[in-house]
Design an enzyme around this catalytic site. Structure first.
Site, mmCIF file in Angstrom:
data_model
loop_
_atom_site.group_PDB
_atom_site.id
_atom_site.type_symbol
_atom_site.label_atom_id
_atom_site.label_comp_id
_atom_site.label_asym_id
_atom_site.label_seq_id
_atom_site.Cartn_x
_atom_site.Cartn_y
_atom_site.Cartn_z
ATOM 1 N N PRO A 155 -36.822 -15.994 2.312
ATOM 2 C CA PRO A 155 -36.792 -15.153 1.114
ATOM 3 C C PRO A 155 -36.146 -15.863 -0.073
ATOM 4 O O PRO A 155 -36.682 -15.873 -1.186
ATOM 5 C CB PRO A 155 -35.953 -13.938 1.558
ATOM 6 C CG PRO A 155 -36.069 -13.917 3.042
ATOM 7 C CD PRO A 155 -36.186 -15.352 3.466
ATOM 8 N N TYR A 156 -35.004 -16.497 0.188
ATOM 9 C CA TYR A 156 -34.278 -17.189 -0.890
ATOM 10 C C TYR A 156 -35.126 -18.341 -1.448
ATOM 11 O O TYR A 156 -35.332 -18.460 -2.659
ATOM 12 C CB TYR A 156 -32.938 -17.704 -0.344
ATOM 13 C CG TYR A 156 -32.087 -18.434 -1.360
ATOM 14 C CD1 TYR A 156 -31.562 -17.752 -2.455
ATOM 15 C CD2 TYR A 156 -31.794 -19.791 -1.219
ATOM 16 C CE1 TYR A 156 -30.772 -18.418 -3.392
ATOM 17 C CE2 TYR A 156 -30.998 -20.458 -2.141
ATOM 18 C CZ TYR A 156 -30.487 -19.771 -3.226
ATOM 19 O OH TYR A 156 -29.707 -20.427 -4.148
ATOM 20 N N ALA A 157 -35.636 -19.188 -0.532
ATOM 21 C CA ALA A 157 -36.415 -20.356 -0.977
ATOM 22 C C ALA A 157 -37.654 -19.908 -1.752
ATOM 23 O O ALA A 157 -37.967 -20.477 -2.808
ATOM 24 C CB ALA A 157 -36.808 -21.221 0.211
#
Ligand SMILES: NC(=O)c1ccc[n+]([C@@H]2O[C@H](COP(=O)([O-])OP(=O)(O)OC[C@H]3O[C@@H](n4cnc5c(N)ncnc54)[C@H](OP(=O)(O)O)[C@@H]3O)[C@@H](O)[C@H]2O)c1
Length: 289
Positions: A155-157
């Site tokens: 999700p972050y990437a």
């Protein structure tokens, strides 16, 4: 080091300035003589921020996921600036959602994009007229995760990949007005973001269905240990602050600034390795098949 008479007519808005990189940049830039509007989401952080700074720092209530909050902040900043424009917008606010994509609560995935992507665009749209007035610049705090997508940081990437794409498109769109759009890509920096991310991940792990626990518990333990391993080197917030200072002071900033020698090397290696080999190496490193 730049002199304060070069900075004291210049105003900068930094989102997410309650802790970490945003706070360190806000304090440092105000010490250099910039007028800094420091975006904070929660009122409770205002006192703390003012304690650590001088007169050049103005806390502004700003939740990047709330249109009303963005508009209120813009009104207040415009009134304060009067005829002057905004010299720089530092889109820094961010959260890190981690875990196996198969079981990330979909609302958490949405929130990841609301804060790290949609929020940055909404703030940028709102402040572009003020930036145009001052021949200003936009600094987007991306990450090494905007170039390399590690497993369990999906999700972050993906949010940082999206921010990179938006910045690349916007940089060309804004060329006619000479507004540079700069991406800063730090490696791991010692800030509260990782504790916050782990706390959220732990909560999600507790809520995993039995099947999720069965499928992922071993690898999650491994990922958790490697994330919290004290021997893993983290860069200091000052390394980012120095680059932000430079980006605001040079005449022609570059499009991208990777922070940390290893960060640049890793990005390069990731780009030249064939995908299959890259996947294999990454999986092996995590003790997977
Ligand atoms: N630390 C690293 O290793 C690292 C590496 C590369 C890039 N970055 C990026 O650097 C930026 C700053 O992160 P950090 O490491 O300094 O983490 P941090 O200390 O957790 O700071 C994040 C900031 O964003 C704010 N924020 C969160 N949600 C928000 C919202 N909806 N509206 C406005 N502000 C919001 C937080 O405010 P609250 O305190 O109110 O939640 C906090 O001020 C992020 O974009 C992050 O992705 C960090």
């Amino acid at each position: 080091m730049i002199k304060s008479n070069e900075t004291n007519s210049k105003s900068v808005l930094i989102t997410g300035a309650s802790t970490g990189i945003g706070k360190a940049c806000a304090v440092h830039l105000s010490e250099l003589g910039y007028q800094v509007f420091a975006g904070i989401r929660q009122q409770k952080d205002e006192h703390d921020l003012l304690k650590t700074s001088n007169n050049g720092l103005i806390p502004v209530q700003l939740d990047v996921t709330d249109t009303g909050s963005i508009n209120e902040a813009a009104k207040m900043i415009q009134t304060t600036l009067g005829e002057r424009g905004l010299y720089a917008l530092v889109n820094n606010a961010g959260i890190a959602v981690s875990g196996p994509i198969e079981f990330i609560p979909i609302d958490d995935f949405r929130q990841q994009f609301e804060v790290n992507v949609i929020g940055q665009v909404a703030v940028t749209q709102t402040f572009l007229d003020l930036l145009r007035k001052a021949y200003g610049r936009i600094v987007n705090i991306s990450s090494i995760s905007g170039q390399i997508a590690l497993p369990f940081l999906g999700p972050y990437a993906s949010s940082k990949f999206a921010l990179e794409a938006i910045s690349d498109a916007l940089r060309v769109e804004l060329r006619p007005w000479g507004i540079p759009v700069i991406l800063i890509e730090p490696g791991r920096i010692a800030t509260p973001i990782w504790e916050k991310s782990l706390a959220r991940a732990d909560e999600n792990i507790r809520g995993l269905p039995p099947k999720g626990k069965e499928l992922y518990s071993q690898i999650i333990d491994y990922a958790r240990k490697s994330m919290t391993n004290p021997s893993r080197t983290m860069l200091s917030v000052e390394s980012v602050v120095r680059v932000v200072e430079q980006v605001l002071s040079v005449e022609n900033p570059r499009a991208r600034y990777a922070i940390g020698r290893k960060t640049s090397q890793r990005i390069l290696l990731f780009k030249i390795l064939p995908t299959r080999l890259r996947d294999k190496l990454m999986a092996r490193r995590m003790g997977m098949k």
